[in-house]
Enzyme design. Structure first.
Site, PDB file in Angstrom:
ATOM      1  CB  CYS A 182      -3.026  -1.263   7.483  1.00 35.66           C
ATOM      2  SG  CYS A 182      -4.664  -1.725   6.447  1.00 35.66           S
TER       3      CYS A 182
ATOM      4  CE1 TYR B 104     -23.811  -3.460  25.639  1.00 36.16           C
ATOM      5  CE2 TYR B 104     -23.841  -5.741  26.327  1.00 36.16           C
ATOM      6  CZ  TYR B 104     -23.588  -4.478  26.766  1.00 36.16           C
ATOM      7  OH  TYR B 104     -23.180  -4.240  27.870  1.00 36.16           O
TER       8      TYR B 104
ATOM      9  CD  GLN C  91     -19.517  -7.734  13.627  1.00 28.26           C
ATOM     10  OE1 GLN C  91     -18.400  -7.042  13.263  1.00 28.26           O
ATOM     11  NE2 GLN C  91     -19.849  -7.852  14.823  1.00 28.26           N
TER      12      GLN C  91
ATOM     13  CB  CYS D 183      -8.742   2.272   1.324  1.00 31.22           C
ATOM     14  SG  CYS D 183      -8.512   1.264   2.875  1.00 31.22           S
TER      15      CYS D 183
ATOM     16  CB  CYS E   3      -0.896  -0.092   1.193  1.00 31.23           C
ATOM     17  SG  CYS E   3      -1.795   1.394   1.517  1.00 31.23           S
TER      18      CYS E   3
ATOM     19  CD  GLU F 124     -28.300  -1.593  19.251  1.00 33.42           C
ATOM     20  OE1 GLU F 124     -27.668  -2.604  19.429  1.00 33.42           O
ATOM     21  OE2 GLU F 124     -27.964  -0.470  19.355  1.00 33.42           O
TER      22      GLU F 124
ATOM     23  CB  CYS G  90      -2.791   5.057   6.398  1.00 37.32           C
ATOM     24  SG  CYS G  90      -4.484   4.352   6.762  1.00 37.32           S
TER      25      CYS G  90
ATOM     26  CG  ASP H 173     -21.298  -8.607  19.242  1.00 42.00           C
ATOM     27  OD1 ASP H 173     -20.199  -8.330  19.893  1.00 42.00           O
ATOM     28  OD2 ASP H 173     -21.896  -8.655  18.280  1.00 42.00           O
TER      29      ASP H 173
ATOM     30  CB  CYS I   8     -14.976  -5.583  18.641  1.00 44.43           C
ATOM     31  SG  CYS I   8     -15.485  -4.514  19.606  1.00 44.43           S
TER      32      CYS I   8
HETATM   33  N1  SAH Z   1     -24.547  -7.998  17.588  1.00 43.17           N
HETATM   34  C1  SAH Z   1     -24.774  -6.979  16.784  1.00 43.17           C
HETATM   35  C2  SAH Z   1     -24.138  -5.654  17.229  1.00 43.17           C
HETATM   36  C3  SAH Z   1     -22.692  -5.579  17.973  1.00 43.17           C
HETATM   37  S1  SAH Z   1     -21.972  -4.097  17.936  1.00 43.17           S
HETATM   38  C4  SAH Z   1     -23.937  -7.404  15.510  1.00 43.17           C
HETATM   39  O1  SAH Z   1     -23.231  -8.337  15.419  1.00 43.17           O
HETATM   40  O2  SAH Z   1     -24.149  -6.735  14.523  1.00 43.17           O
HETATM   41  C5  SAH Z   1     -22.449  -3.496  19.536  1.00 43.17           C
HETATM   42  C6  SAH Z   1     -24.028  -2.844  19.459  1.00 43.17           C
HETATM   43  O3  SAH Z   1     -24.138  -2.505  21.008  1.00 43.17           O
HETATM   44  C7  SAH Z   1     -24.441  -1.630  18.717  1.00 43.17           C
HETATM   45  O4  SAH Z   1     -25.174  -1.990  17.960  1.00 43.17           O
HETATM   46  C8  SAH Z   1     -24.574  -0.450  19.806  1.00 43.17           C
HETATM   47  O5  SAH Z   1     -25.485   0.215  19.175  1.00 43.17           O
HETATM   48  C9  SAH Z   1     -25.025  -1.323  20.822  1.00 43.17           C
HETATM   49  N2  SAH Z   1     -24.833  -0.771  22.283  1.00 43.17           N
HETATM   50  C10 SAH Z   1     -23.836   0.014  22.703  1.00 43.17           C
HETATM   51  N3  SAH Z   1     -24.078   0.261  23.988  1.00 43.17           N
HETATM   52  C11 SAH Z   1     -25.217  -0.305  24.372  1.00 43.17           C
HETATM   53  C12 SAH Z   1     -25.894  -0.431  25.582  1.00 43.17           C
HETATM   54  N4  SAH Z   1     -25.331   0.086  26.895  1.00 43.17           N
HETATM   55  N5  SAH Z   1     -26.868  -1.243  25.746  1.00 43.17           N
HETATM   56  C13 SAH Z   1     -27.449  -1.854  24.453  1.00 43.17           C
HETATM   57  N6  SAH Z   1     -26.754  -1.746  23.162  1.00 43.17           N
HETATM   58  C14 SAH Z   1     -25.632  -0.905  23.169  1.00 43.17           C
END
Ligand code: SAH
Length: 452
Positions: A81, A311, A282, A158, A72, A332, A78, A380, A407
């Site tokens: 990466c 989440y 994602q 990119c 790159c 969510e 940048c 998540d 993550c």
């Molecule tokens: N499981 C989903 C999203 C994961 S990302 C997927 O795989 O696509 C994390 C998510 O948590 C995001 O959508 C974000 O808006 C949400 N989030 C962040 N803080 C939060 C909270 N305090 N309570 C509930 N959701 C939350």
């Protein structure tokens, strides 16, 4: 003690998640960017702290066998990466270590680890791009922020994005320059266009164009819609996102719809998915599908379980399991994502799902008070991990299994530790999954099981 500007010989023996190689000199850790494990170098010390220093390469005496030329042009400038100067095998080895190490050091957890799951493709995997726009001598330019700065380097080619993103972005920049629509100036707060934000459904090919602007420029942008959709027929949605605030946050709350229905469609784990600009999704679809398949395998459903997906974003994880579950509750915090999740459930004929718009902690507490006793919970969370209320509610509801997707290996290890310290859970197994080749980010899946 090392001094600034001193030149030392160093062998690189480890790698941090920021992509800095690290070696030891008389017991002191020396971090050196753009090195690889196995490099023998001379390095110049540029910054000293009490127990560690930073250096830069003076000369590579003996290159590590894993080294490859970075593919790159702007790799050094940048901030995106940091693992492009060695092969993918080495990148995976490092990421696997980062996760295992976080579990050992932060979590104090010794568990079975399955081998890291790598991607099929290291390039072009992102389904989303957010290019900052700035004014340079009266012209709008677009590219990326230089490392640790807000200076824009004009460059849209990119390798992590599909090539069509570059064509669309360059087309929009030409249009705004021809029509004298000014770029936003971060210092003065004057001007309009702040970001060009693109999304593309990996399976559907549908593209969303979102122009983030400090002012409502929908009138000036309207004629662009025809030009864009004629040239790029896969564009199915064009919106302006209004963000007048003096902030680093990219998106504002208000969306002005200019073309299409305000969303695009995609497929995720065989489910039809609707995606609005503010909903989380994602960025690497095929790898997310593999990650969700691992989550489903860990959940080990037999068809009757009550599952909870905290989440949940647009509901993708829970919905991918719904065919094997008795019922599903998703939680969510972003209202738009919850709307998408409900729509996605209905669109796929999934009638045993309910979605709640609330913070995970509050909702989980209320649900536990309401006597909801899920058999399996998936969590998540964002990078900062679960909040205390969520961990407390998980322990109160005490499902048979918890599947954690994260993550951020550090906060993941911290949260897993809290769940295990309660004496209620044990870690059964974990696996690192690489969703973001080239970058320092890595995803983790963990299975926790209730003791007795
Ligand atoms: N499981 C989903 C999203 C994961 S990302 C997927 O795989 O696509 C994390 C998510 O948590 C995001 O959508 C974000 O808006 C949400 N989030 C962040 N803080 C939060 C909270 N305090 N309570 C509930 N959701 C939350």
């Amino acid at each position: 003690m090392l001094k600034k500007n001193e030149v030392i010989a160093l062998e690189i023996t480890g790698m941090t998640s920021e992509g800095n190689g690290v070696g030891r000199h008389e017991g002191i850790a020396v971090f050196v960017p753009l090195t690889a494990v196995g490099d023998k170098i001379t390095c110049k010390i540029v910054k000293t702290e009490k127990s560690y220093c930073y250096g830069i390469i003076e000369e590579i005496k003996e290159a590590a066998p894993c080294r490859t030329p970075a593919d790159c042009e702007v790799y050094r400038q940048c901030g995106g990466c940091c693992f492009r100067h060695f092969g993918y095998e080495e990148e995976l080895r490092i990421k696997d270590n980062i996760v295992r190490d976080a579990f050992r050091r932060i979590g104090g957890i010794d568990t079975e680890f399955e081998e890291i799951l790598g991607c099929e493709s290291r390039d072009g995997y992102r389904n989303k791009a957010q290019y900052p726009v700035a004014d340079k001598d009266g012209q709008a330019v677009c590219g990326f922020f230089a490392k640790r700065s807000h200076r824009i380097i004009p460059y849209t080619d990119c390798r992590l994005q599909p090539p069509i993103f570059r064509e669309i972005t360059d087309f929009i920049i030409s249009y705004i320059n021809e029509n004298k629509i000014p770029a936003y100036n971060e210092q003065t707060g004057k001007g309009s266009v702040r970001h060009i934000y693109l999304r593309r459904g990996y399976h559907s090919g549908e593209i969303m164009v979102c122009i983030v602007s400090a002012k409502n420029i929908s009138g000036e942008i309207k004629p662009l819609c025809n030009l864009l959709t004629e040239k790029f027929p896969d564009i199915k949605s064009i919106v302006v996102n209004l963000n007048p605030a003096k902030t680093n946050v990219i998106l504002g709350e208000r969306i002005i719809n200019l073309y299409g229905d305000g969303y695009i469609r995609d497929i995720m784990c065989k489910n039809k998915i609707r995606l609005s600009p503010l909903s989380f999704y994602q960025v690497n679809t095929p790898q997310a599908e593999r990650l969700y398949a691992i989550a489903k395998e860990y959940a080990n459903l037999d068809g009757g379980e009550r599952i909870m997906d905290l989440y949940c974003g647009t509901g993708t994880i829970g919905l991918s399991m719904a065919d094997k579950a008795g019922s599903l509750i998703g939680v969510e915090i972003i209202p738009e994502a919850v709307r998408d999740a409900r729509f996605n459930a209905a669109e796929n004929g999934i009638s045993n799902a309910e979605f709640i718009c609330d913070s995970a902690g509050k909702a989980a507490r209320k649900l536990s008070e309401r006597g909801e006793l899920p058999d399996v919970i998936t969590v998540d969370p964002p990078r900062k991990g679960c909040d205390e209320e969520t961990v407390a509610a998980l322990l109160k509801m005490a499902p048979k299994r918890i599947v954690m997707i994260s993550c951020n290996p550090a906060t993941c290890a911290r949260d897993v530790k809290l769940l295990c310290e309660s004496g209620i859970y044990r870690t059964v197994k974990a696996r690192a999954v690489d969703m973001f080749p080239g970058t320092g980010h890595v995803e983790t899946a963990v299975l926790l099981s209730k003791l007795n």
